[in-house]
Write an enzyme that holds these catalytic residues in place. Structure first.
Site, short mmCIF file in Angstrom:
data_model
loop_
_atom_site.label_atom_id
_atom_site.label_comp_id
_atom_site.label_asym_id
_atom_site.label_seq_id
_atom_site.Cartn_x
_atom_site.Cartn_y
_atom_site.Cartn_z
N ASP A 177 0.82 -1.20 0.00
CA ASP A 177 0.00 0.00 0.00
C ASP A 177 0.86 1.26 0.00
O ASP A 177 1.79 1.40 0.82
CB ASP A 177 -0.90 -0.01 1.25
CG ASP A 177 -1.74 1.23 1.37
OD1 ASP A 177 -2.64 1.41 0.55
OD2 ASP A 177 -1.47 2.04 2.29
N GLU B 53 1.45 -0.15 -4.90
CA GLU B 53 0.69 1.08 -5.14
C GLU B 53 1.70 2.22 -5.02
O GLU B 53 2.34 2.38 -3.98
CB GLU B 53 -0.43 1.26 -4.13
CG GLU B 53 -1.21 2.54 -4.39
CD GLU B 53 -2.15 2.92 -3.26
OE1 GLU B 53 -3.05 3.74 -3.50
OE2 GLU B 53 -1.97 2.44 -2.13
#
EC number: 3.2.1.141
Length: 577
Positions: free
Chosen positions: A258, A291
């Site tokens: 993330d 990400e």
């Protein structure tokens, strides 16, 4: 194989060959620390000059313990493998004797990935997901990606407020339940991926500040607080060991990292990737996905792919005409931006993003299409909306099915978000389970996020945004079949079957032959596949008819009649001798 066989993985409670358990804690701000065993007894820990505390005791699996600091504060193990109650409670010494039924599973090549993202809580927990695996296999997806499972405060959370990265949250099930889910998926030929969060800790239950403030920087802030200090060896190892635990002990087939653009020391990513490649079983397919704000260099150094936010954003702008927030970067000439996504991967490859107020990205035209994970929706893109609306409530079915066809048949790696396959119209909202002052701060902070949007300029309108801490907000986020659910499921099945038969075998070595704008919302894109075949996809997301010369080759699929006005995606495959 156990991840703690690495000398760098010195965190937490480890069973030694002697049968005793070694407890280790890095607490450089403390002079004395002890292990408080819940069943009785306190073990003094020996301190080394670099701030490591160690104690050994012959305790059985299931033993509950805290670390007791010099002032008497009882804290959980930051490398706890399971918690007895919640993030403030006792940690548990775990056994390492899970009997895998499919220990020879080696995974699947990245080119075969068709990913299904699922929130474990909304899905009912690890056991419920395991029970749903046959349906997902019938759908045709090949990989299940769990949103973060690390222990968070309360019973409901997106997963990005976790504070104990090594411990699956008990609201979803036990560590054994998670392993059984992974094992069952492997038995069905499905990969299992996990979303992990290494850029921040949540606001409730993080005790690292009390005994290891050196874990954080005091000179760099992130949207979630002080930056984690990846300059320190102990910090780098803490997260690398967590990566190895999920891949080795739990046998996940891959991880999605993330918001790694928030990690200041970007070299950690490539160090981690190199450790994974060295430290996992030879012959296994292990996939690492980021990400990031379009950092192509990582994709040339051990990382398989990046989530393609650019692809999502321009498709969303084309489908909805929205231009607020980050969609403003994609509202101008969106067809040309979609053409760049299909031909090269990202829209922003070093250009300035007005939304970020900085340059975004690096050139990526040399990367294979499979370096990009393409989605129409995900937890962020739905949940970051004030009312969590899905595309099923924002655009016509025909337009959505044209976009689905493009997503599933183009050479980028497709990702579905839970509920898309049943045309769900239920929202996916932002939810937490905080209390007292923190609950008030989270609720008001969530509503204040939208104050800059014209639609929410009125405080009364912002007050209608669902309270993240209210249980009905969580319940409302459970996907339910929408109108045309069976037809949408069948569409995905047909497209996935086509992808697996016609696209996937040809993906290795695929390169773009370019993409051109053929209408205000229409693009024609082509690729030379690895076997020399030519794939052409023509997409029109507008309401007008856009005439085009049919490409050479066999018509693979058309989402609607291309001779009529309205959205349509048509794919052709030409076999070149």
């Amino acid at each position: 194989m156990n991840y703690k066989t690495s000398s760098a993985c010195r965190f937490g409670a480890t069973r030694l060959d002697s049968g005793a358990v070694e407890f280790r804690l890095w607490a450089p701000a403390q002079e004395t620390v002890s292990v408080a065993i819940e069943s009785g007894g306190v073990l003094p820990m020996q301190r080394s000059p670099d701030g490591w505390f160690v104690a050994t005791a012959p305790v059985p699996a299931g033993t509950r313990y805290h670390f007791r600091l010099a002032d008497g504060l009882m804290v959980p193990d930051p490398a706890s493998l399971a918690q007895a109650s919640d993030v403030h409670g006792a940690s548990i010494v775990m056994a390492d004797d899970f009997a895998w039924r499919h220990p020879d599973w080696k995974g699947r090549p990245w080119t075969e990935a068709i990913i299904y993202e699922v929130h474990p809580g909304v899905a009912g927990g690890f056991r419920a997901i395991r029970d749903d695996l046959p349906r997902l296999k019938t759908l045709g997806v090949t990989a299940i990606e769990l949103m973060p499972v690390n222990d968070f405060p309360g019973q409901r959370n997106w997963g990005y407020d976790g504070v104990l990265p090594y411990a699956p949250d008990s609201a979803y099930g036990t560590p054994e339940d998670l392993k059984e889910l992974i094992d069952a998926a492997h038995g069905l030929g499905l990969m299992m991926f996990l979303d992990v969060v290494y850029n921040h800790f949540g606001p409730d239950g993080n005790y690292l500040f009390t005994y290891a403030p050196q874990f954080f920087r005091d000179d760099v802030k992130t949207p979630w607080g002080p930056a984690i200090d990846f300059r320190r060896r102990e910090v780098r190892d803490y997260f690398i060991c967590n990566v190895m635990m999920w891949l080795v002990d739990y046998r996940f087939d891959g991880l999605r990292f993330d918001a790694v653009h928030a990690i200041q020391e970007q070299d950690w990513i490539e160090e981690m990737a190199a450790t994974v490649r060295r430290g996992t079983q030879p012959g296994r397919h292990v996939h690492l996905i980021l990400e990031h704000h379009n950092q192509a260099s990582h994709l040339r150094n051990g990382i398989d792919a990046q989530w393609n936010d650019d692809g999502h954003n321009v498709l969303h702008a084309l489908l909805t005409n929205e231009d607020g927030g980050y969609y403003a970067d994609y509202a101008d000439d969106p067809a040309a931006k979609l053409a760049r996504v299909l031909a090269e991967g990202w829209v922003y490859q070093g250009e300035r993003s007005a939304y970020l107020n900085q340059q975004r990205g690096q050139p990526c035209g040399d990367l294979p299409p499979t370096a990009h994970v393409l989605f129409l929706q995900n937890h962020d893109q739905i949940g970051n909306r004030a009312f969590g609306e899905r595309l099923t409530t924002l655009v016509s079915p025909r337009a959505l099915e044209a976009a689905i066809t493009l997503q599933m048949l183009c050479p980028q790696i497709p990702l579905l978000f839970m509920g898309e396959e049943i045309a769900s119209t239920t929202p996916f909202l932002f939810f937490t389970d905080h209390h007292n002052e923190l609950a008030d701060a989270v609720r008001e902070g969530r509503r204040q996020e939208f104050a800059g949007f014209a639609a929410f300029a009125d405080p009364a309108k912002r007050a209608q945004i669902p309270d993240p801490n209210a249980e009905p907000t969580f319940v409302a986020s459970i996907p339910r079949p929408g109108p045309g659910a069976a037809e949408r499921f069948a569409l995905y099945q047909r497209l996935i079957t086509l992808r697996m038969q016609e696209i996937v075998p040809r993906l290795p070595g695929t390169t773009s032959t370019g993409a051109t704008v053929i209408g205000p919302r229409a693009v024609r894109a082509g690729w030379r596949m690895g076997d020399g075949a030519r794939l052409t996809i023509v997409t029109n997301l507008g309401t007008d008819s856009v005439p085009f010369d049919a490409p050479q080759g066999r018509l693979l699929f058309s989402s609607a009649d291309p001779g009529k006005a309205g959205p349509v995606t048509t794919a052709y495959l030409e076999i070149v001798a």
